[in-house]
Motif scaffolding. Structure first.
Motif, PDB file in Angstrom:
ATOM      1  N   GLY A 252       0.817  -1.214   0.000  1.00 31.78           N
ATOM      2  CA  GLY A 252       0.000   0.000   0.000  1.00 31.78           C
ATOM      3  C   GLY A 252       0.846   1.256   0.000  1.00 31.78           C
ATOM      4  N   LEU A 253       1.929   1.265   0.797  1.00 29.66           N
ATOM      5  CA  LEU A 253       2.821   2.422   0.829  1.00 29.66           C
ATOM      6  C   LEU A 253       3.535   2.598  -0.508  1.00 29.66           C
ATOM      7  CD1 LEU A 253       4.410   2.025   4.386  1.00 29.66           C
ATOM      8  CD2 LEU A 253       2.715   3.722   3.675  1.00 29.66           C
ATOM      9  N   LEU A 257       3.789   5.923  -2.785  1.00 32.93           N
ATOM     10  CA  LEU A 257       5.064   6.497  -3.213  1.00 32.93           C
ATOM     11  C   LEU A 257       5.129   6.645  -4.727  1.00 32.93           C
ATOM     12  CD1 LEU A 257       7.721   4.771  -0.955  1.00 32.93           C
ATOM     13  CD2 LEU A 257       7.404   7.223  -1.225  1.00 32.93           C
ATOM     14  N   ASN A 258       4.656   5.629  -5.430  1.00 29.12           N
ATOM     15  CA  ASN A 258       4.670   5.698  -6.888  1.00 29.12           C
ATOM     16  C   ASN A 258       3.797   6.846  -7.389  1.00 29.12           C
ATOM     17  OD1 ASN A 258       5.447   4.466  -9.487  1.00 29.12           O
ATOM     18  ND2 ASN A 258       3.263   4.084  -9.680  1.00 29.12           N
ATOM     19  N   ARG A 259       2.733   7.109  -6.650  1.00 24.94           N
ATOM     20  CA  ARG A 259       1.822   8.184  -7.034  1.00 24.94           C
ATOM     21  C   ARG A 259       2.509   9.548  -6.974  1.00 24.94           C
ATOM     22  NH1 ARG A 259      -2.449   6.921  -3.523  1.00 24.94           N
ATOM     23  NH2 ARG A 259      -3.109   5.206  -4.833  1.00 24.94           N
ATOM     24  N   LEU A 265      12.347   3.824  -4.405  1.00 23.82           N
ATOM     25  CA  LEU A 265      11.883   3.192  -3.181  1.00 23.82           C
ATOM     26  C   LEU A 265      10.662   2.295  -3.369  1.00 23.82           C
ATOM     27  CD1 LEU A 265      12.773   2.917  -0.314  1.00 23.82           C
ATOM     28  CD2 LEU A 265      11.448   4.928   0.293  1.00 23.82           C
ATOM     29  N   PRO A 266       9.682   2.635  -4.224  1.00 21.44           N
ATOM     30  CA  PRO A 266       8.545   1.715  -4.383  1.00 21.44           C
ATOM     31  C   PRO A 266       8.959   0.311  -4.800  1.00 21.44           C
ATOM     32  CG  PRO A 266       8.007   3.837  -5.336  1.00 21.44           C
ATOM     33  CD  PRO A 266       9.454   3.889  -4.963  1.00 21.44           C
ATOM     34  N   ASN A 293       6.579   1.016 -15.793  1.00 17.67           N
ATOM     35  CA  ASN A 293       6.654   2.479 -15.736  1.00 17.67           C
ATOM     36  C   ASN A 293       8.076   2.988 -15.927  1.00 17.67           C
ATOM     37  OD1 ASN A 293       3.924   2.716 -15.327  1.00 17.67           O
ATOM     38  ND2 ASN A 293       4.059   2.914 -13.107  1.00 17.67           N
ATOM     39  N   GLN A 294       9.059   2.130 -15.654  1.00 24.41           N
ATOM     40  CA  GLN A 294      10.459   2.505 -15.851  1.00 24.41           C
ATOM     41  C   GLN A 294      11.000   1.948 -17.169  1.00 24.41           C
ATOM     42  OE1 GLN A 294      13.001   1.926 -12.456  1.00 24.41           O
ATOM     43  NE2 GLN A 294      11.549   2.799 -11.031  1.00 24.41           N
ATOM     44  N   ASP A 295      10.086   1.574 -18.069  1.00 23.74           N
ATOM     45  CA  ASP A 295      10.439   1.066 -19.401  1.00 23.74           C
ATOM     46  C   ASP A 295      11.215  -0.248 -19.350  1.00 23.74           C
ATOM     47  OD1 ASP A 295       9.224   3.245 -20.701  1.00 23.74           O
ATOM     48  OD2 ASP A 295      10.999   4.477 -20.416  1.00 23.74           O
TER      49      ASP A 295
END
Length: 545
Positions: A252-253, A257-259, A265-266, A293-295
């Motif tokens: 959940g954290l 963090l990704n948001r 860290l995520p 998301n990081q390709d």
């Protein structure tokens, strides 16, 4: 909201001085990390850390890469080479996970206190203490500790669900139910995972009726796990021990963090969550999405393909893999994946819905409509009337794209009978009628009702504005379309509609401004039409449908 302590550590390490003895090995390791090969980076940096004993910077970087790569044996070996005063946030998170995984809750407590604010994890204390009390069978202390968590703290969003988990652990199903429902309502993207975990918890507590209530409304998303719950069979997702509660918190954290666009860290938190609870398939799905998301698409697909078919969350992993392949325009591979689950005797409605999604993305609309039809048939056969309308809506989209309007209308009307207050259905049917000049009064009434039910939905507001324009009420149309554009500035269709309306009343400069905005995100065929309007003005041939 995420504490600055969680984010600051990675920034501090990134700015730390690098020992001159690092040399070419360090450069090679950084290059490996930059291309997403964290396994290689971790091994290189670990070797470098051994040769430069006492260089905390190298050791911390090696540790970070090992955690990011999911190599926890290496990470644990590295963390023991670092002085406790130099432990980073992810080092402490890992040590806590290791203690909990070994069933040693009390030994996890010292790791929450860092030598400085950046590595301090004191906010975890109530959760760890509560679950330590659960291990001692001390319900009152566990609940009292959970109740002391401030609503506006980092743990605040997880307080209610943990109270439900703890009550279920003690088989207090009736007391757990209101907290379970409250947790589901606020779960966001974790909703389906939480529904299944709570349903499994209710089954463990001996309450099948409440277990089934937890999965109401999941539609096809639950897959075989949902069917097992309905049959009163456990699925192994209950949050019933400290390590599992800790893993769920980290996931959940990581989402939070990704948001806020923290990139490193995520992934570390998800990898630590997977170590704490290897049975939680949600960790694999979330890790894959973060990698994408990081390709790092290839790595994301490897993670998803490693989720075993027996995992209760395997359908979500296959959904994610199919979507990634479609986004990469790898349609043949996506179709192979989607079809692989529809040829077995135990194929579910979700399997056929996934196939329909891939076929629709491939512009094979007739086949997509057929696949959705199979999903609808299975859902009807199981007596799940409440789950039918989303499938009918998907089938309607495919049928309309295939040019089969009578069948589209029939499917939409069937969906509307099942869910007469659903704004998506009302908007789709109303807008489709509007485009065809069919029953305009009824079409406008449907769209108005949809807008009243979902006033913040930009697409529905756009439909209402376009309905007003089609009926010659230009001033009201423009005001409504401007509201829609403000709600969703990225949606091409809204800007094209606004441009057409503005041009129609002589506001040609503003019209071209709106059309240029539409070009930014328009599909190729629509973009060609918009360019003609920008060049030569609005004509019957270039008007939006």
């Amino acid at each position: 909201m995420i504490a600055a302590a969680l984010v600051a550590t990675t920034a501090t390490d990134a700015q730390a001085a690098i020992s001159p003895s690092a040399g070419l090995t360090y450069v090679e390791a950084r290059a490996a990390a930059m291309r997403g090969d964290h396994d290689r980076a971790a091994q290189l940096l670990a070797g470098l850390a051994e040769r430069t004993a006492g260089d905390a910077t190298i050791s911390r970087k090696a540790l970070g890469e090992a955690i990011g790569a999911g190599d926890m044996p290496l990470a644990l070996r590295l963390v023991r080479q670092i002085k406790p005063a130099d432990w980073t946030t992810d080092a402490r998170l890992l040590l806590i996970a290791d203690a909990l995984r070994r069933g040693q809750s009390e030994r996890a407590m010292p790791f929450i206190s860092g030598a400085n604010d950046e590595a301090n994890l004191q906010f975890l204390e109530p959760l760890l203490k509560a679950w330590a009390a659960v291990e001692r069978r001390d319900l009152n202390t566990a609940l009292g500790t959970i109740d002391q968590i401030p609503a506006n703290s980092l743990l605040g969003p997880f307080r209610v669900e943990n109270r439900a988990f703890i009550l279920l652990k003690f088989r207090r199903a009736a007391e757990a139910e209101p907290f379970a429902r409250q947790a589901i309502a606020g779960a966001g993207g974790r909703e389906n995972r939480l529904r299944l975990a709570l349903a499994d918890g209710f089954l463990a507590a001996g309450d099948q009726a409440r277990a089934q209530a937890m999965i109401d409304g999941m539609g096809t998303d639950g897959g075989p796990a949902r069917l097992r719950i309905l049959a009163g069979k456990r699925i192994g997702l209950a949050i019933d021990e400290p390590a599992r509660a800790y893993a769920e918190l980290l996931l959940g954290l990581a989402v939070d963090l990704n948001r806020i666009n923290n990139r490193a860290l995520p992934i570390s938190m998800v990898q630590i969550a997977r170590y704490a609870d290897p049975r939680n398939g949600a960790g694999a799905v979330l890790l894959a999405l973060l990698l994408e998301n990081q390709d790092q698409v290839a790595d994301a697909l490897v993670v998803l393909n490693a989720v075993p078919l027996s995992d209760p969350l395997a359908p979500q992993a296959r959904d994610a893999a199919a979507r990634i392949l479609v986004d990469q325009k790898r349609f043949d591979e996506a179709l192979t994946l989607a079809r692989s689950t529809t040829t077995t005797r135990d194929a579910t409605a979700g399997d056929f819905a996934r196939l329909g999604d891939v076929l629709q993305s491939s512009k094979r609309y007739n086949e997509a409509a057929d696949a959705y039809g199979r999903a609808i048939g299975l859902t009807r056969a199981q007596g799940r009337a409440n789950d039918l309308w989303p499938l009918l809506l998907l089938q309607s989209t495919a049928l309309e794209a295939a040019g089969r309007w009578p069948e589209t209308k029939q499917a939409l009307q069937a969906a509307l009978v099942l869910s007469p207050e659903q704004p998506l259905i009302l908007n789709f049917l109303g807008y489709a009628k509007l485009e065809r000049g069919e029953d305009l009064d009824a079409a406008e009434a449907m769209i108005r009702k949809a807008s009243a039910l979902a006033p913040d939905d930009a697409s529905i507001t756009d439909s209402l504005g376009w309905a007003l324009f089609k009926r010659g009420r230009f001033a009201d149309a423009i005001a409504t379309l401007e509201r829609a554009a403000a709600k969703d500035p990225q949606q091409s269709e809204i800007h094209e509609h606004l441009g057409d309306a503005l041009f129609s009343i002589g506001r040609r400069y503003e019209a071209r401004f709106a059309w240029n905005a539409a070009l930014i995100s328009a599909d190729d065929d629509v973009a060609a039409r918009i360019r003609l309007k920008i060049a030569a003005g609005l004509t019957p041939a270039t008007a939006a449908p």
